[in-house]
Design a protein around this motif. Structure first.
Motif, mmCIF file in Angstrom:
data_model
loop_
_atom_site.group_PDB
_atom_site.id
_atom_site.type_symbol
_atom_site.label_atom_id
_atom_site.label_comp_id
_atom_site.label_asym_id
_atom_site.label_seq_id
_atom_site.Cartn_x
_atom_site.Cartn_y
_atom_site.Cartn_z
ATOM 1 N N MET A 89 3.066 7.761 -1.063
ATOM 2 C CA MET A 89 1.909 8.629 -1.240
ATOM 3 C C MET A 89 2.008 9.901 -0.409
ATOM 4 O O MET A 89 1.398 10.921 -0.733
ATOM 5 N N ASN A 90 2.757 9.832 0.691
ATOM 6 C CA ASN A 90 2.870 10.989 1.576
ATOM 7 C C ASN A 90 4.183 10.916 2.337
ATOM 8 O O ASN A 90 4.636 9.825 2.709
ATOM 9 N N TYR A 91 4.794 12.077 2.551
ATOM 10 C CA TYR A 91 6.061 12.153 3.294
ATOM 11 C C TYR A 91 5.925 13.219 4.380
ATOM 12 O O TYR A 91 5.383 14.303 4.136
ATOM 13 N N LYS A 92 6.407 12.883 5.590
ATOM 14 C CA LYS A 92 6.344 13.833 6.692
ATOM 15 C C LYS A 92 7.625 13.744 7.516
ATOM 16 O O LYS A 92 8.000 12.670 7.980
ATOM 17 N N ILE A 107 6.172 7.972 6.381
ATOM 18 C CA ILE A 107 5.704 7.922 4.999
ATOM 19 C C ILE A 107 4.489 6.996 4.906
ATOM 20 O O ILE A 107 4.293 6.120 5.748
ATOM 21 N N ILE A 108 3.678 7.222 3.894
ATOM 22 C CA ILE A 108 2.556 6.339 3.580
ATOM 23 C C ILE A 108 2.859 5.675 2.246
ATOM 24 O O ILE A 108 3.091 6.354 1.241
ATOM 25 N N GLU A 120 -2.706 0.659 1.483
ATOM 26 C CA GLU A 120 -1.838 1.743 1.933
ATOM 27 C C GLU A 120 -1.423 1.478 3.368
ATOM 28 O O GLU A 120 -2.249 1.047 4.176
ATOM 29 N N GLU A 122 1.205 2.944 6.691
ATOM 30 C CA GLU A 122 2.077 3.984 7.251
ATOM 31 C C GLU A 122 3.346 3.353 7.814
ATOM 32 O O GLU A 122 3.314 2.242 8.336
ATOM 33 N N GLU A 137 7.739 12.272 -1.718
ATOM 34 C CA GLU A 137 6.430 11.880 -2.230
ATOM 35 C C GLU A 137 6.487 11.657 -3.737
ATOM 36 O O GLU A 137 7.057 12.459 -4.489
#
Length: 320
Positions: A89-92, A107-108, A120, A122, A137
């Motif tokens: 759902m999310n990439y950092k 990542i999530i 969800e 992390e 993502e």
């Protein structure tokens, strides 16, 4: 961050090792007479052995036993884990290590828990093949859930490899050896210089053999207290992987008066029906950011997760 860790480590070591010895040397009268009766001195000796025994067992467990247990747990998950498809759902990107071409990423993931409830979670790790863009993502990856939720980690990436950091393990071993040498040196040095054929009758509570151990024990207990707060969050995470979801009616939302780093603790009282249709009333407390206070719902319904065996145990997984 590393500087702060080193600073606090040196600070703690100063108050635990040289400080008690320095205070004792400055205040000791240096008399050759016994300071206590035989019974009292052996009481102090036994007390010191209990303290140092606890400290050495604690560090051995923290530095080695828990590490080996966690590796064994991961290997068990690789063999027996429950597979799930997870969507990123999310990439950092947290850090790039050019020497080895490795990305440290966060990542999530969104996937079904052990009760097939979508959750969800992390995850932070080292991506050793960043050029493949596997964790962008929107991509999907396979994860394995730990069937034994009494142990962490609760999930891993399929195919995850584990290995010990050799330099880190060597440093841990050196630390433990130095700790044992320090303890043995304390007993040997002061016994040979202060016993005067009276045995352990030179011991007092402020003697470095005892007081140094007490200081280290205090810091260990403080660390365990802080760790206890962390394990409270772990219980929420455990419930996230094993719990069922429900729509709960909000009865009340109040501040408890407790704050952590100026962030208030909020108490939610809710009512809900479990999957059997039985109604329950439960309370959940959570530290909430000041920035989110205005968005906290105070009436209506809210999504919760609960333990099907103990429905009074709930958590609010999203939005707060």
């Amino acid at each position: 961050m590393k500087f702060m860790i080193i600073f606090w480590a040196v600070y703690i070591l100063f108050f635990c090792i040289p400080f008690p010895i320095f205070i004792y040397m400055m205040t000791s009268e240096g008399t050759g007479e016994p300071r206590n009766s035989l019974a009292v001195s052996y009481g102090y000796l036994g007390f010191s052995l209990i303290i140092w025994g606890y400290i050495l067992v604690y560090f051995t467990n923290i530095l080695f036993i828990k590490t080996f247990k966690e590796k064994n747990t991961i290997q068990s998950i690789l063999r027996n884990g429950t597979p799930r498809e997870a969507k990123i759902m999310n990439y950092k990107l947290l850090k790039y290590i050019p020497e080895s071409n490795i990305n440290v990423i966060q990542i999530i993931l969104s996937f079904a828990n052990l009760r097939n409830v979508q959750i969800e979670q992390e995850m932070m790790f080292h991506d050793i093949k960043p050029q493949e863009k596997r964790f962008d993502e929107g991509n999907t990856v396979k994860v394995l859930l730990n069937p034994n939720t009494s142990e962490s980690p609760y999930f891993i990436l399929a195919g995850q490899q584990t290995q010990f950091n050799s330099s880190g393990m060597v440093l841990r071993l050196i630390f433990l050896v130095l700790m044992i040498a320090y303890v043995a040196g304390l007993y040997y040095y002061f016994y040979t210089t202060e016993s005067y054929d009276f045995g352990w009758r030179f011991l007092t509570f402020m003697h470095p053999i005892i007081f140094s151990g007490v200081m280290i024990l205090i810091f260990v207990l403080i660390f365990q207290f802080i760790l206890g707060k962390f394990f409270k969050n772990k219980k929420d995470e455990q419930l996230l992987f094993t719990g069922r979801n429900a729509e709960a009616h909000i009865i009340s939302v109040t501040q408890t008066g407790l704050t952590v780093n100026d962030q208030p603790q909020i108490m939610f009282q809710v009512s809900f029906k479990d999957f059997r249709g039985t109604e329950h009333i439960a309370v959940y407390k959570k530290i909430v950011s000041l920035l989110k206070l205005s968005s906290i719902p105070i009436h209506g319904t809210i999504e919760i997760m609960y333990d099907e065996n103990q429905p009074a145990k709930i958590m609010i997984p999203k939005g707060i």
